[in-house]
Design a protein around this motif. Structure first.
Motif, mmCIF file in Angstrom:
data_model
loop_
_atom_site.group_PDB
_atom_site.id
_atom_site.type_symbol
_atom_site.label_atom_id
_atom_site.label_comp_id
_atom_site.label_asym_id
_atom_site.label_seq_id
_atom_site.Cartn_x
_atom_site.Cartn_y
_atom_site.Cartn_z
ATOM 1 N N MET A 164 0.814 -1.219 0.000
ATOM 2 C CA MET A 164 0.000 0.000 0.000
ATOM 3 C C MET A 164 0.847 1.269 0.000
ATOM 4 S SD MET A 164 -3.046 -0.941 -0.459
ATOM 5 C CE MET A 164 -3.759 0.678 -0.346
ATOM 6 N N LYS A 165 2.126 1.158 0.301
ATOM 7 C CA LYS A 165 3.002 2.339 0.242
ATOM 8 C C LYS A 165 3.128 2.855 -1.188
ATOM 9 C CE LYS A 165 3.971 3.311 4.463
ATOM 10 N NZ LYS A 165 3.432 4.515 5.070
ATOM 11 N N GLU A 166 2.928 1.970 -2.177
ATOM 12 C CA GLU A 166 2.942 2.417 -3.570
ATOM 13 C C GLU A 166 1.731 3.310 -3.860
ATOM 14 O OE1 GLU A 166 3.407 0.632 -8.103
ATOM 15 O OE2 GLU A 166 3.666 -0.718 -6.403
ATOM 16 N N VAL A 167 0.595 2.981 -3.272
ATOM 17 C CA VAL A 167 -0.595 3.825 -3.398
ATOM 18 C C VAL A 167 -0.327 5.166 -2.714
ATOM 19 C CG1 VAL A 167 -3.031 4.090 -2.781
ATOM 20 C CG2 VAL A 167 -2.168 1.860 -3.556
ATOM 21 N N GLU A 168 0.261 5.113 -1.537
ATOM 22 C CA GLU A 168 0.580 6.347 -0.817
ATOM 23 C C GLU A 168 1.494 7.244 -1.649
ATOM 24 O OE1 GLU A 168 3.039 7.330 3.146
ATOM 25 O OE2 GLU A 168 1.282 6.024 3.478
ATOM 26 N N ALA A 169 2.471 6.644 -2.314
ATOM 27 C CA ALA A 169 3.382 7.425 -3.163
ATOM 28 C C ALA A 169 2.619 8.079 -4.317
ATOM 29 C CB ALA A 169 4.503 6.531 -3.694
ATOM 30 N N LEU A 170 1.662 7.358 -4.894
ATOM 31 C CA LEU A 170 0.832 7.926 -5.961
ATOM 32 C C LEU A 170 0.038 9.112 -5.437
ATOM 33 C CD1 LEU A 170 -0.535 7.916 -8.791
ATOM 34 C CD2 LEU A 170 -2.206 6.299 -7.806
ATOM 35 N N LEU A 171 -0.608 8.938 -4.289
ATOM 36 C CA LEU A 171 -1.404 10.031 -3.714
ATOM 37 C C LEU A 171 -0.531 11.239 -3.398
ATOM 38 C CD1 LEU A 171 -3.886 8.139 -1.365
ATOM 39 C CD2 LEU A 171 -4.135 8.742 -3.771
ATOM 40 N N ASP A 172 0.659 10.994 -2.871
ATOM 41 C CA ASP A 172 1.552 12.095 -2.559
ATOM 42 C C ASP A 172 1.961 12.838 -3.829
ATOM 43 O OD1 ASP A 172 2.870 13.297 -0.139
ATOM 44 O OD2 ASP A 172 4.602 13.091 -1.466
ATOM 45 N N SER A 173 2.224 12.104 -4.874
ATOM 46 C CA SER A 173 2.577 12.713 -6.156
ATOM 47 C C SER A 173 1.431 13.572 -6.695
ATOM 48 C CB SER A 173 2.941 11.602 -7.164
ATOM 49 O OG SER A 173 3.121 12.150 -8.441
ATOM 50 N N ILE A 174 0.220 13.067 -6.587
ATOM 51 C CA ILE A 174 -0.953 13.805 -7.054
ATOM 52 C C ILE A 174 -1.143 15.080 -6.233
ATOM 53 C CG2 ILE A 174 -3.497 13.744 -7.128
ATOM 54 C CD1 ILE A 174 -3.205 10.759 -7.964
ATOM 55 N N VAL A 175 -1.027 14.963 -4.920
ATOM 56 C CA VAL A 175 -1.207 16.132 -4.045
ATOM 57 C C VAL A 175 -0.136 17.182 -4.339
ATOM 58 C CG1 VAL A 175 -0.981 16.899 -1.653
ATOM 59 C CG2 VAL A 175 -2.456 14.959 -2.207
ATOM 60 N N GLN A 176 1.102 16.759 -4.445
ATOM 61 C CA GLN A 176 2.182 17.718 -4.732
ATOM 62 C C GLN A 176 1.986 18.383 -6.087
ATOM 63 O OE1 GLN A 176 6.180 16.972 -3.522
ATOM 64 N NE2 GLN A 176 5.531 15.336 -2.143
ATOM 65 N N SER A 177 1.526 17.622 -7.060
ATOM 66 C CA SER A 177 1.230 18.206 -8.372
ATOM 67 C C SER A 177 0.110 19.224 -8.271
ATOM 68 C CB SER A 177 0.871 17.098 -9.356
ATOM 69 O OG SER A 177 0.544 17.630 -10.614
ATOM 70 N N ALA A 178 -0.890 18.919 -7.457
ATOM 71 C CA ALA A 178 -2.046 19.813 -7.313
ATOM 72 C C ALA A 178 -1.651 21.174 -6.764
ATOM 73 C CB ALA A 178 -3.095 19.164 -6.392
ATOM 74 N N ILE A 179 -0.637 21.203 -5.909
ATOM 75 C CA ILE A 179 -0.233 22.479 -5.310
ATOM 76 C C ILE A 179 1.044 23.027 -5.937
ATOM 77 C CG2 ILE A 179 -1.441 22.142 -3.132
ATOM 78 C CD1 ILE A 179 1.164 21.145 -1.898
ATOM 79 N N GLY A 180 1.469 22.411 -7.036
ATOM 80 C CA GLY A 180 2.618 22.930 -7.762
ATOM 81 C C GLY A 180 3.950 22.686 -7.105
ATOM 82 N N GLU A 181 4.032 21.645 -6.326
ATOM 83 C CA GLU A 181 5.273 21.317 -5.621
ATOM 84 C C GLU A 181 6.163 20.483 -6.497
ATOM 85 O OE1 GLU A 181 7.702 20.468 -2.030
ATOM 86 O OE2 GLU A 181 6.422 22.111 -2.585
#
Length: 152
Positions: free
Chosen positions: A135-152
């Motif tokens: 499930m850490k792979e899912v977490e990495a995906l979510l983190d990538s999406i969130v960072q992209s959403a805020i321009g990080e």
């Protein structure tokens, strides 16, 4: 940046102030930005779609809590706005469920965006932390999406 110890870390970036909080599995990982919530939501929707994923649903949690506030006997306003976006990845979900079919409990994946009452100059975006293992792979995906959403 993500903080894995649980104290809040604040970073100054040129146009955006971000902070990240994380704790052990089962807790949440969140980022705080001074971007307008509508801009963050727009970024989140695009980041999800850019991954080739489909938004299954949007829960208008803030609206529901405000609409029912008096009905449940409360006078506390929690959010200016709060939304939860649900989506799934067929490929990644299959992978984590082949590792353990009980990973179904984590599907669909959710990312929240919220502005607390009285703090409309800060938008919080985040997701729940997942246990060690596949499930850490899912977490990495979510983190990538969130960072992209805020321009990080």
């Amino acid at each position: 940046m993500r903080n894995i110890l649980n104290p809040k870390v604040t970073l100054s970036l040129a146009a955006v102030c971000l902070s990240a909080t994380s704790a052990l599995a089962g807790d949440m990982i969140s980022y705080t930005t001074n971007q307008d919530i509508d801009d963050v939501i727009f970024g989140l929707e695009n980041a999800i779609l850019d991954e080739g994923l489909v938004i299954d649903g949007t829960s208008h949690v803030g609206d529901m809590l405000e609409r029912t506030r008096a009905d449940v006997g409360s006078d506390v306003v929690l959010f200016e706005k709060a939304e939860v976006y649900s989506f799934c990845s067929a490929k990644l979900s299959r992978k984590v469920m082949e590792a353990d079919p009980m990973n179904i409990v984590f599907c669909p994946y959710d990312i929240f965006v919220a502005t607390l009452a009285g703090k409309d100059d800060e938008t919080i975006i985040g997701y729940r932390s997942f246990p060690d293992g596949p499930m850490k792979e899912v977490e990495a995906l979510l983190d990538s999406i969130v960072q992209s959403a805020i321009g990080e």
